[in-house]
Design an enzyme around this catalytic site. Structure first.
Site, PDB file in Angstrom:
ATOM      1  N   ASP A  10       0.650  -0.935   0.197  1.00 25.89           N
ATOM      2  CA  ASP A  10      -0.008   0.227   0.148  1.00 25.89           C
ATOM      3  C   ASP A  10       1.010   1.339  -0.010  1.00 25.89           C
ATOM      4  O   ASP A  10       1.843   1.111   0.297  1.00 25.89           O
ATOM      5  CB  ASP A  10      -0.798  -0.352   1.195  1.00 25.89           C
ATOM      6  CG  ASP A  10      -1.596   1.497   1.325  1.00 25.89           C
ATOM      7  OD1 ASP A  10      -2.089   1.704   0.662  1.00 25.89           O
ATOM      8  OD2 ASP A  10      -1.572   1.821   2.217  1.00 25.89           O
ATOM      9  N   MET A  11       0.456   2.140  -0.455  1.00 30.45           N
ATOM     10  CA  MET A  11       0.742   3.815  -0.368  1.00 30.45           C
ATOM     11  C   MET A  11       1.094   4.594   0.634  1.00 30.45           C
ATOM     12  O   MET A  11       1.596   4.643   1.304  1.00 30.45           O
ATOM     13  CB  MET A  11       0.755   3.859  -1.990  1.00 30.45           C
ATOM     14  CG  MET A  11       0.912   3.360  -3.044  1.00 30.45           C
ATOM     15  SD  MET A  11       1.061   4.219  -4.904  1.00 30.45           S
ATOM     16  CE  MET A  11       2.234   6.082  -4.437  1.00 30.45           C
ATOM     17  N   GLY A  45      -5.124   2.821  -3.211  1.00 27.89           N
ATOM     18  CA  GLY A  45      -5.885   3.500  -3.812  1.00 27.89           C
ATOM     19  C   GLY A  45      -5.976   4.229  -5.150  1.00 27.89           C
ATOM     20  O   GLY A  45      -6.694   4.915  -5.798  1.00 27.89           O
ATOM     21  N   LYS A 172      -7.459  -5.016  -3.717  1.00 29.82           N
ATOM     22  CA  LYS A 172      -6.541  -5.238  -3.694  1.00 29.82           C
ATOM     23  C   LYS A 172      -6.526  -6.763  -3.703  1.00 29.82           C
ATOM     24  O   LYS A 172      -5.772  -7.393  -4.435  1.00 29.82           O
ATOM     25  CB  LYS A 172      -5.647  -4.701  -2.714  1.00 29.82           C
ATOM     26  CG  LYS A 172      -6.329  -3.069  -2.534  1.00 29.82           C
ATOM     27  CD  LYS A 172      -5.143  -2.201  -1.528  1.00 29.82           C
ATOM     28  CE  LYS A 172      -5.001  -0.810  -1.499  1.00 29.82           C
ATOM     29  NZ  LYS A 172      -4.064  -0.060  -0.366  1.00 29.82           N
ATOM     30  N   ASP A 195      -2.729  -0.761   5.938  1.00 34.19           N
ATOM     31  CA  ASP A 195      -2.717   0.842   7.178  1.00 34.19           C
ATOM     32  C   ASP A 195      -4.081   0.153   7.364  1.00 34.19           C
ATOM     33  O   ASP A 195      -4.988   0.592   8.287  1.00 34.19           O
ATOM     34  CB  ASP A 195      -2.047   1.346   7.173  1.00 34.19           C
ATOM     35  CG  ASP A 195      -2.635   2.543   6.112  1.00 34.19           C
ATOM     36  OD1 ASP A 195      -2.875   3.225   6.692  1.00 34.19           O
ATOM     37  OD2 ASP A 195      -2.643   2.104   4.970  1.00 34.19           O
ATOM     38  N   SER A 196      -5.042   0.173   6.479  1.00 30.06           N
ATOM     39  CA  SER A 196      -6.577   0.347   6.472  1.00 30.06           C
ATOM     40  C   SER A 196      -7.294  -0.532   5.739  1.00 30.06           C
ATOM     41  O   SER A 196      -7.345  -1.614   5.113  1.00 30.06           O
ATOM     42  CB  SER A 196      -6.911   1.803   5.370  1.00 30.06           C
ATOM     43  OG  SER A 196      -6.421   3.325   6.024  1.00 30.06           O
TER      44      SER A 196
END
Length: 244
Positions: A10-11, A45, A172, A195-196
């Site tokens: 993830d970014m 995202g 994802k 993280d989400s």
């Protein structure tokens, strides 16, 4: 040799620190993972145009998952698969933003729109993702209930103050399963870090699911391990502890 073949990152809140920068320590660890033969990819995202500069900075030339799985890129130059929201549903989402007087954003294949920059014709564009932002939990809960009633939607978030909407079944996790097919590997060979809630499904399905120290509680509970925060080089920790 690592038992893992793919590292999916993830970014925001994961790869990037709170200033949206990749730390030198993290960049060095990613380079070491690639030198060890592990494919490192972004799973975000963000839209492709917002992800590509970071992929280029890190020398990532393989697959990318963007807009929460609505687009799968075989490499930074080649789109492989794309999944679109129903236009009638997008119009209903737009109506909800007006009903609740809330900030929204929407990714089409042409542009990123938001409440202050809306020139899109719903019936004239192809829509990848829609999102709402509101700091009032009650408002978000009301919007979420109405979205659930619409049906045919994948509902997640990238922060506790937002809701992100993709086509049902698109996430994802679905994107990374497709990437595994492209690479000829299994999900058991994937390390997924996030993280989400938009990371939750892939963290649950990967061979090693990793939550950042700053992750939402539900993500930490689902993960196999929790590492340092995005401001403390957590991704570098993942690579050095579990991949190299």
């Amino acid at each position: 040799m690592s038992k893992y073949a793919l590292l999916a990152l993830d970014m925001d809140g994961t790869l990037l620190d709170d200033d949206h920068v990749v730390s030198q320590e993290t960049a060095n660890a990613i380079a070491e993972a690639q030198q060890a033969g592990v494919t490192v990819m972004l799973s975000t995202g963000r839209a492709i145009q917002n992800a590509l500069p970071y992929a280029e900075e890190l020398g990532l030339n393989g697959p990318l998952i963007v807009v929460n799985g609505s687009e799968i890129w075989r490499n930074p130059q080649e789109l492989y698969m794309r999944y679109l929201l129903d236009r009638d549903a997008v119009q209903q989402m737009l109506n909800l933003s007006e009903k609740y007087d809330t900030w929204f954003w929407a990714y089409s294949t042409k542009a990123l729109y938001n409440r202050e920059k809306w020139s899109g014709e719903v019936d004239q564009e192809d829509w990848l993702k829609f999102g709402y932002y509101n700091e009032d939990v009650d408002v978000l809960s009301s919007i979420l209930a109405e979205l659930q009633a619409i049906g045919g939607l994948e509902l997640t978030n990238s922060a506790l103050t937002n809701i992100e909407i993709n086509p049902a079944g698109i996430s994802k996790a679905s994107g990374i399963r497709t990437v595994c097919e492209l690479l000829g590997i299994e999900m058991s060979q994937v390390v997924a870090v996030g993280d989400s809630l938009n990371d939750l499904a892939v963290i649950q399905q990967a061979g090693l699911g990793v939550a950042m120290g700053n992750a939402q509680d539900a993500v930490k509970q689902a993960a196999d391990v929790v590492v340092a925060s995005n401001n403390e080089h957590g991704v570098a920790e993942v690579i050095r502890r579990f991949i190299l």
